[in-house]
Motif scaffolding. Structure first.
Motif, mmCIF file in Angstrom:
data_model
loop_
_atom_site.group_PDB
_atom_site.id
_atom_site.type_symbol
_atom_site.label_atom_id
_atom_site.label_comp_id
_atom_site.label_asym_id
_atom_site.label_seq_id
_atom_site.Cartn_x
_atom_site.Cartn_y
_atom_site.Cartn_z
ATOM 1 N N GLU A 53 32.170 34.535 25.064
ATOM 2 C CA GLU A 53 32.978 35.087 26.158
ATOM 3 C C GLU A 53 32.613 36.558 26.201
ATOM 4 O O GLU A 53 32.997 37.305 25.300
ATOM 5 C CB GLU A 53 34.472 35.002 25.855
ATOM 6 N N TYR A 55 32.710 40.156 28.153
ATOM 7 C CA TYR A 55 33.343 40.911 29.227
ATOM 8 C C TYR A 55 32.664 42.260 29.311
ATOM 9 O O TYR A 55 32.573 42.984 28.318
ATOM 10 C CB TYR A 55 34.838 41.066 28.944
ATOM 11 N N ARG A 57 32.404 45.876 31.517
ATOM 12 C CA ARG A 57 33.011 46.686 32.569
ATOM 13 C C ARG A 57 32.301 48.023 32.635
ATOM 14 O O ARG A 57 32.054 48.661 31.612
ATOM 15 C CB ARG A 57 34.496 46.894 32.291
ATOM 16 N N ASN A 202 30.493 32.396 29.052
ATOM 17 C CA ASN A 202 31.233 32.954 30.179
ATOM 18 C C ASN A 202 30.947 34.445 30.208
ATOM 19 O O ASN A 202 31.179 35.138 29.219
ATOM 20 C CB ASN A 202 32.742 32.773 29.990
ATOM 21 N N THR A 204 31.707 37.922 32.312
ATOM 22 C CA THR A 204 32.515 38.561 33.339
ATOM 23 C C THR A 204 32.033 39.998 33.482
ATOM 24 O O THR A 204 31.774 40.654 32.475
ATOM 25 C CB THR A 204 34.000 38.578 32.940
ATOM 26 N N LEU A 212 34.369 42.008 40.987
ATOM 27 C CA LEU A 212 34.318 41.108 39.839
ATOM 28 C C LEU A 212 33.180 40.107 40.020
ATOM 29 O O LEU A 212 33.053 39.465 41.062
ATOM 30 C CB LEU A 212 35.650 40.352 39.729
ATOM 31 N N TYR A 213 32.340 40.005 39.015
ATOM 32 C CA TYR A 213 31.288 38.980 38.999
ATOM 33 C C TYR A 213 31.584 38.050 37.836
ATOM 34 O O TYR A 213 31.812 38.507 36.714
ATOM 35 C CB TYR A 213 29.904 39.612 38.816
ATOM 36 N N ARG A 214 31.568 36.729 38.126
ATOM 37 C CA ARG A 214 31.878 35.759 37.074
ATOM 38 C C ARG A 214 30.690 34.811 36.948
ATOM 39 O O ARG A 214 30.221 34.258 37.930
ATOM 40 C CB ARG A 214 33.049 34.892 37.512
ATOM 41 N N ASN A 216 30.214 31.468 35.053
ATOM 42 C CA ASN A 216 30.973 30.539 34.222
ATOM 43 C C ASN A 216 30.064 29.596 33.455
ATOM 44 O O ASN A 216 29.020 29.200 33.939
ATOM 45 C CB ASN A 216 31.915 29.704 35.101
#
Lengths: 503, 362
Positions: A53, A55, A57, A202, A204, A212-214, A216
């Motif tokens: 996962e 993340y 930013r 995942n 993000t 926001l770009y995801r 999955n």
């Protein structure tokens, strides 16, 4: 005038030579930082065996109208975490890391992540924030800076918190000067291609505008983690042998050869030492310098070593590669191929290839190429890469491919030592062994593409054929009815049915 | 000479309708029996075109081609052909005429569009071959440009003018040989011959100089290569009124060939009859005239010379006159236009040349 001689630390060296690590300009710097931290995050999860996962930013900091844009880069993962005592060194010391062993990982030197932080420090003079836990009862937070001259971390602040949820993973946040908006296309392309080659992650991403770009995950299956291995005799140098003789507890060369090298049995060790003219009973610690040199030379010459083992490699595998491509490119057709392990200069490698047709692949007027090395997308210097050269050398008409077709080719090279041409990890050198495997891999999937295209062409032709009959027969019937002066047109259903070959 | 109209046009129309219906019945029957509709017609390939000395024109051989809707490459042209038949029947029933250009555009309304005009023209030629009738019989005409002048009274058969008579001297510019004239009946004439002229200028000069009166002639302007309707019209003047036909063209291989096509027809029309006038004569301008009359001339171009060599191999040019003139052209390497006679004054061609040439061939 007297020349002054001084020693510089590795941190100092990379500070002075940041170009070679991919920090040439503000655009490349932010791209390289994102890439290094995301790769570290994915490596941490891969080794821990949990689906990642990640993340990411990037936010823009108001720097009071100073020159240059300052961005805050934050990356969180759910990986293995870093033991508290290693955190300062892992982030505040260049060339410190867990990646010096012989197994496939995205990063190799433990350089990239720290390099990004170093770059942040020299452009903004702000500390890095790190939080990590290995899933114990505590999480640790650090604020660090790098003492560039001495290549040492400076701990500004350190906190421990209770970890009730037994969270494991790492959070890194630091500031750097950069040019996000110029780097944006490459960053998005990088994330997208990473998603292709990491379909179990995942990812993000929140960009400075708050978009926001995801990406999955489509599976939780992960490729088996690579095993650590000993070096293969073909791939060692004098320095490696000297280090090994220092740490070994073997008393004779026969044992030494079997214990510290992969794929060396007693029989092969006998044969080799005889061939090299080095005593089997000789104590490795007593090898003279010229004997070490001869040993290395003979190792490279000796023909009877078995090829390197590939268990230290972790190819993605056909299913995962397929899943990743399906997820991001949504093609109409896909073929994947995983070549058998091979080796160049004692370094094992595996080539995986895939070809995809249609879907979201653009009709670029040329084949779209996605290059990967140890699951890292390679985005720069495409023209120099061996993959692109191989693709250009192929006569694509043989495979019924024309330039206007939406076709993407993926080539993934995994190796304990990817033959990069530069430290910036941008493109792969043209090694004959690697080239041959890539060529054969692409040919194999291209042959399957040809079958698909042939069939497609056939179906298309048949469809056109049918449409011709169903367009003109009713008209013949209509005009003939008129000419003959009849009221009812003849029944042509039977005729139309008879021209349908497939149903 | 006085003749009673036979209403040939009405018979032709009936015949065309009969044959079109027959075609429809045949195709309809095939489909009812669940066979893919098909037709058979004589091949128009060059290997199947022969010169027939008996009928003195090109004819088609025995080779037949079959067009079947079972064949993916045939079905489109076959559909277009059947549409063309349907279109022709409409024209005949409504007693209307149309042009090749009309055919090209009309097809679009029925969603059987032609790629281009040549494709559309070729389908019409197919229809002629299948039906054994010329397109003028089913009222598809090319753009008209030729004309006639002289004492010939005709009776129209086109709708709205049936029974109406007209003398072709009524208009001093001549009357256009269009659909109405082509289908008209000949009523009476005082003429003894037909003079066909290649160029408009000379045609006008002949009318002004009253050649029609002086020689008792009908004057026909072919305006270059004679259109098929005009060739058919000349054929009828020769056949129905027993008038000898004399042709005057420019003195070059192209003019010579204009005369030849009126006399013996073209390979393109090998599938058709009644377009030729085998007894017509070419009266000038000959190569020998250029010498005998010392006409102002131009040098033959390379294209002209190549054309002459081609004509020499042509079966239609086997007659003595033709051989002699081709040889002469190649010898003197010169050509002359009809207007070249103006050198001797505007009336010289009528007063001196014409009588001399007409005498020669009588």
């Amino acid at each position: 005038m007297v020349e002054t001689f001084e020693q510089i630390s590795p941190a100092d060296f990379f500070y002075r030579n940041r170009d070679i690590a991919g920090f040439t300009n503000p655009t490349r710097a932010i791209f390289s930082s994102v890439r290094e931290l995301v790769e570290n995050a994915l490596d941490a999860s891969d080794l821990h065996g949990v689906p990642p996962e990640v993340y990411l930013r990037i936010s823009q900091e108001d720097n009071g109208g100073e020159e240059g844009e300052v961005y805050i880069l934050r990356v969180e993962d759910n990986g293995s975490g870093i033991p508290a005592r290693h955190i300062p060194s892992a982030f505040g010391q260049v060339l410190f890391g867990s990646k010096y062993k012989l197994r496939q990982a995205r990063g190799t030197f433990g350089l990239g992540g720290t390099m990004a932080i170093l770059y942040g420090q020299i452009t903004t003079h702000k500390p890095v924030y790190v939080a990590s836990s290995t899933g114990t009862s505590r999480t640790y937070e650090y604020k660090l800076m790098i003492d560039i001259q001495r290549n040492r971390p400076i701990i500004l602040d350190r906190k421990a918190h209770v970890n009730k949820t037994r969270w494991h993973g790492t959070v890194v946040e630091f500031r750097l000067e950069g040019d996000y908006f110029r780097a944006m296309p490459k960053i998005l392309e990088y994330l997208k291609q990473t998603a292709v080659v990491t379909p179990y992650a995942n990812i993000t991403f929140v960009d400075p505008k708050g978009r926001l770009y995801r990406f999955n995950r489509v599976t939780t299956d992960m490729p088996p983690p690579p095993e650590e291995t000993f070096p293969h005799p073909y791939g060692v140098d004098v320095e490696t042998i000297q280090r090994l003789t220092k740490i070994t507890d073997c008393r004779n060369m026969l044992d030494f050869m079997q214990k510290h090298f992969q794929r060396v049995s007693e029989r092969i060790a006998h044969g080799f030492l005889e061939n090299a003219g080095i005593g089997k009973k000789k104590n490795p610690k007593k090898l003279k310098p010229q004997e070490v040199v001869r040993l290395v030379r003979k190792m490279k010459e000796f023909k009877d070593f078995l090829p390197p083992r590939a268990r230290c490699l972790s190819p993605l595998g056909k299913d995962l590669l397929k899943a990743g491509i399906l997820k991001e490119l949504k093609p109409d057709f896909i073929a994947v191929c995983r070549r058998k392990p091979s080796a160049y200069s004692g370094h094992p490698f595996i080539v995986e290839t895939a070809i995809a047709y249609g879907g979201d692949i653009p009709k670029a007027g040329d084949i779209v190429v996605h290059r990967f090395a140890n699951r890292i997308p390679l985005l720069y210097d495409e023209a120099s890469d061996v993959t692109v050269r191989v693709i250009k050398s192929i006569n694509w008409r043989t495979y019924k491919v024309s330039p206007d077709m939406p076709i993407a080719i993926l080539v993934h090279l995994c190796s304990t030592k990817v033959p990069y041409k530069t430290v910036g990890k941008e493109f792969i050198a043209d090694r004959p062994e690697v080239r041959r495997e890539i060529l054969n891999g692409i040919r194999e999937v291209a042959r399957r593409l040809r079958r698909f295209l042939t069939r497609k062409e056939h179906v298309e032709r048949e469809r056109r054929r049918l449409s011709v009959f169903s367009k003109y027969l009713p008209k013949i019937a209509e005009f003939s009815t008129e000419l003959a002066g009849k009221k009812q047109p003849p029944d042509i259903e039977k005729l139309l049915k008879s021209v349908r070959r497939f149903e | 000479m006085n003749k009673k109209p036979k209403n040939l046009a009405a018979e032709k129309r009936k015949e065309a309708l009969k044959r079109l219906k027959k075609l429809g019945v045949r195709l309809y029957g095939q489909m009812e029996k669940s066979t893919f509709p098909w037709i058979k017609m004589p091949s128009r390939s060059t290997q199947n075109i022969f010169y027939s000395p008996e009928v003195r024109q090109y004819v088609l051989g025995d080779k037949m081609v079959r067009r079947s809707s079972r064949n993916i490459r045939h079905i489109r042209p076959l559909t277009q052909l059947i549409w063309a038949a349907y279109f022709a029947r409409d024209l005949a029933q409504q007693r209307k005429t149309s042009t090749l250009r009309d055919v090209y555009y009309s097809a679009q309304a029925y969603e059987v569009p032609f790629k281009d005009q040549p494709e559309s023209n070729s389908i019409i030629t197919d229809l002629e071959t299948v039906m054994g009738l010329s397109r003028e019989d089913f009222k598809v005409f090319p753009e008209e440009r030729s004309a006639i002048f002289g004492d010939l009274t005709i009776e129209y058969t086109v709708p709205g003018y049936e029974g109406k008579r007209l003398n072709l001297m009524s208009h001093p510019d001549g009357m256009m040989i269009g659909p109405a004239l082509t289908s008209a009946e000949f009523v009476k004439t005082s003429a003894d011959m037909v003079i066909a002229i290649e160029k408009g200028g000379l045609f006008t000069r002949f009318i002004e100089e009253t050649v029609h009166k002086k020689y008792n002639a009908l004057l026909v302007l072919t305006a270059g290569q004679a259109p098929r309707a005009t060739r058919h019209f000349i054929h009828r003047l020769n056949r129905e009124l027993d008038l000898p036909v004399h042709i005057f063209t420019d003195g070059d291989p192209w003019g010579m060939h204009i005369a030849m096509v009126i006399i013996s027809g073209s390979a393109n029309a090998a599938h058709l009859r009644e377009l030729t006038t085998p007894d017509a004569t070419w009266n000038g301008v000959w190569a020998t005239d250029i010498v005998d009359y010392d006409l102002p001339s131009d040098a033959l171009t390379e294209v002209d010379i190549k054309r002459l060599h081609d004509l020499r191999k042509d079966q239609r040019y086997e007659g003595d006159l033709w051989r002699r003139e081709i040889k002469k052209f190649l010898e003197i390497k010169k050509k002359a236009e009809q207007e070249a006679f103006s050198r001797y004054g505007l009336t010289y061609i009528v007063d001196e040349y014409l009588p001399a040439k007409l005498e020669m061939t009588d």
